[in-house]
Design a protein around this motif. Sequence first.
Motif, PDB file in Angstrom:
ATOM      1  N   GLU A   1      -3.415  -2.392  17.140  1.00 55.69           N
ATOM      2  CA  GLU A   1      -4.646  -1.600  17.098  1.00 55.69           C
ATOM      3  C   GLU A   1      -5.786  -2.452  16.550  1.00 55.69           C
ATOM      4  OE1 GLU A   1      -2.563   2.746  16.171  1.00 55.69           O
ATOM      5  OE2 GLU A   1      -3.648   1.672  14.593  1.00 55.69           O
TER       6      GLU A   1
ATOM      7  N   PRO B   1       0.892 -11.030   7.912  1.00 55.07           N
ATOM      8  CA  PRO B   1       0.267  -9.783   7.457  1.00 55.07           C
ATOM      9  C   PRO B   1      -0.401  -9.940   6.099  1.00 55.07           C
ATOM     10  CG  PRO B   1       2.647  -9.676   7.197  1.00 55.07           C
ATOM     11  CD  PRO B   1       2.357 -10.955   7.935  1.00 55.07           C
TER      12      PRO B   1
ATOM     13  N   SER C   1       0.828  -1.205   0.000  1.00 60.62           N
ATOM     14  CA  SER C   1       0.000   0.000   0.000  1.00 60.62           C
ATOM     15  C   SER C   1       0.863   1.256   0.000  1.00 60.62           C
ATOM     16  CB  SER C   1      -0.919   0.008   1.232  1.00 60.62           C
ATOM     17  OG  SER C   1      -1.694   1.193   1.284  1.00 60.62           O
TER      18      SER C   1
ATOM     19  N   THR D   1      -7.488  -4.789  12.064  1.00 57.79           N
ATOM     20  CA  THR D   1      -6.389  -5.015  13.009  1.00 57.79           C
ATOM     21  C   THR D   1      -5.057  -4.665  12.362  1.00 57.79           C
ATOM     22  OG1 THR D   1      -7.595  -6.822  14.069  1.00 57.79           O
ATOM     23  CG2 THR D   1      -5.236  -6.690  14.488  1.00 57.79           C
ATOM     24  N   ARG D   2      -4.318  -3.751  13.014  1.00 53.75           N
ATOM     25  CA  ARG D   2      -3.008  -3.349  12.510  1.00 53.75           C
ATOM     26  C   ARG D   2      -1.956  -3.436  13.610  1.00 53.75           C
ATOM     27  NH1 ARG D   2      -3.294   1.908   8.445  1.00 53.75           N
ATOM     28  NH2 ARG D   2      -4.549   0.907   6.807  1.00 53.75           N
TER      29      ARG D   2
ATOM     30  N   TRP E   1       6.212   1.626  10.349  1.00 52.29           N
ATOM     31  CA  TRP E   1       5.581   0.682   9.436  1.00 52.29           C
ATOM     32  C   TRP E   1       4.256   0.238  10.030  1.00 52.29           C
ATOM     33  CZ3 TRP E   1       8.093  -0.009   4.925  1.00 52.29           C
ATOM     34  CH2 TRP E   1       9.467   0.256   4.887  1.00 52.29           C
ATOM     35  N   TRP E   2       3.292  -0.056   9.155  1.00 50.58           N
ATOM     36  CA  TRP E   2       2.061  -0.685   9.639  1.00 50.58           C
ATOM     37  C   TRP E   2       1.784  -1.946   8.834  1.00 50.58           C
ATOM     38  CZ3 TRP E   2      -1.736  -1.411   6.069  1.00 50.58           C
ATOM     39  CH2 TRP E   2      -1.827  -0.523   4.995  1.00 50.58           C
ATOM     40  N   TYR E   3       1.198  -2.919   9.524  1.00 47.83           N
ATOM     41  CA  TYR E   3       0.912  -4.225   8.931  1.00 47.83           C
ATOM     42  C   TYR E   3      -0.537  -4.581   9.254  1.00 47.83           C
ATOM     43  CZ  TYR E   3       5.989  -4.165   9.526  1.00 47.83           C
ATOM     44  OH  TYR E   3       7.309  -3.797   9.536  1.00 47.83           O
ATOM     45  N   ALA E   4      -1.357  -4.748   8.227  1.00 46.70           N
ATOM     46  CA  ALA E   4      -2.735  -5.190   8.441  1.00 46.70           C
ATOM     47  C   ALA E   4      -2.713  -6.702   8.634  1.00 46.70           C
ATOM     48  CB  ALA E   4      -3.607  -4.813   7.249  1.00 46.70           C
TER      49      ALA E   4
ATOM     50  N   ILE F   1       0.976  -4.305   3.785  1.00 48.35           N
ATOM     51  CA  ILE F   1       2.028  -3.539   4.449  1.00 48.35           C
ATOM     52  C   ILE F   1       2.039  -2.124   3.890  1.00 48.35           C
ATOM     53  CG2 ILE F   1       3.761  -4.382   2.798  1.00 48.35           C
ATOM     54  CD1 ILE F   1       5.865  -4.013   4.977  1.00 48.35           C
TER      55      ILE F   1
ATOM     56  N   ARG G   1       1.749  -1.772  14.454  1.00 46.15           N
ATOM     57  CA  ARG G   1       2.601  -0.644  14.085  1.00 46.15           C
ATOM     58  C   ARG G   1       3.970  -0.799  14.744  1.00 46.15           C
ATOM     59  NH1 ARG G   1       0.125   3.655  11.638  1.00 46.15           N
ATOM     60  NH2 ARG G   1      -2.158   3.563  11.511  1.00 46.15           N
TER      61      ARG G   1
END
Length: 236
Positions: free
Chosen positions: A229, A196, A146, A214-215, A206-209, A199, A217
């Motif tokens: 989160e 994940p 992303s 739900t993520r 960095w964030w990972y779904a 990304i 970080r």
Amino acid sequence: MTGTADATRFLAMILRTLTTGIILLALARGAAAQDVDLSWRDLDGLTPAQIGDRALAGLDHEEIVAIEVNRAALTAQGEHRVLLHELPKRLGEVGCVRTVWDVTLLDAPDVSERHRQMALAGRRSAKRVAYSPDRPCLFADFVRVSGISPEQAMAGLAHLAEWRSQERALECGDTSGSDICTRPQAAISMARQTAPLVIGREGAEWWYALRPGTRLRLADDLTAPARLELRIPVPF
């Protein structure tokens, strides 16, 4: 009376605009139908590579090795979304990259129901990456990217692997109504073991779904606490 007349003219203008849009869409779909030669019966006898050559005619692409229905996409009656996966390649020492094509097909009425044709309505591609130091790329778990390059995404996945190899602090925030954050071991397990799906990067983290809503970080500095989160996912 003047107000009523103005409202009538405005409504007529809106209807003309909508009608024009529908006509243009129909023309575009009709033109696309001439670019692909597929019927339901044909598909049963074609390999993924052969379907890819027909559906992606005129576009540069690698060999298509797998096809799946895009079940995450919202489709109308008679519309079909399929994902065409190209043969993956190595990206650096520990990574893999592949292109996935999202192809939209529409039912096109034909004289024979048994030989019903399909019209090509759309084709778009996206990169996916995998962190796979010890498995062939063909067997790797790929992640959607992303807003960043495949190379950046690989750096982010390597960052995640490094964090998961260490014992680091984890914060948890939950607005979804679940009880994950009240069970520290469950939160840690989710953050450390869930593969994940997507990304991305925001600012210096960095964030990972991990799943819808739900993520995880991670800051560039791995000594900083990670954050899990959980939110109620958007329905569509």
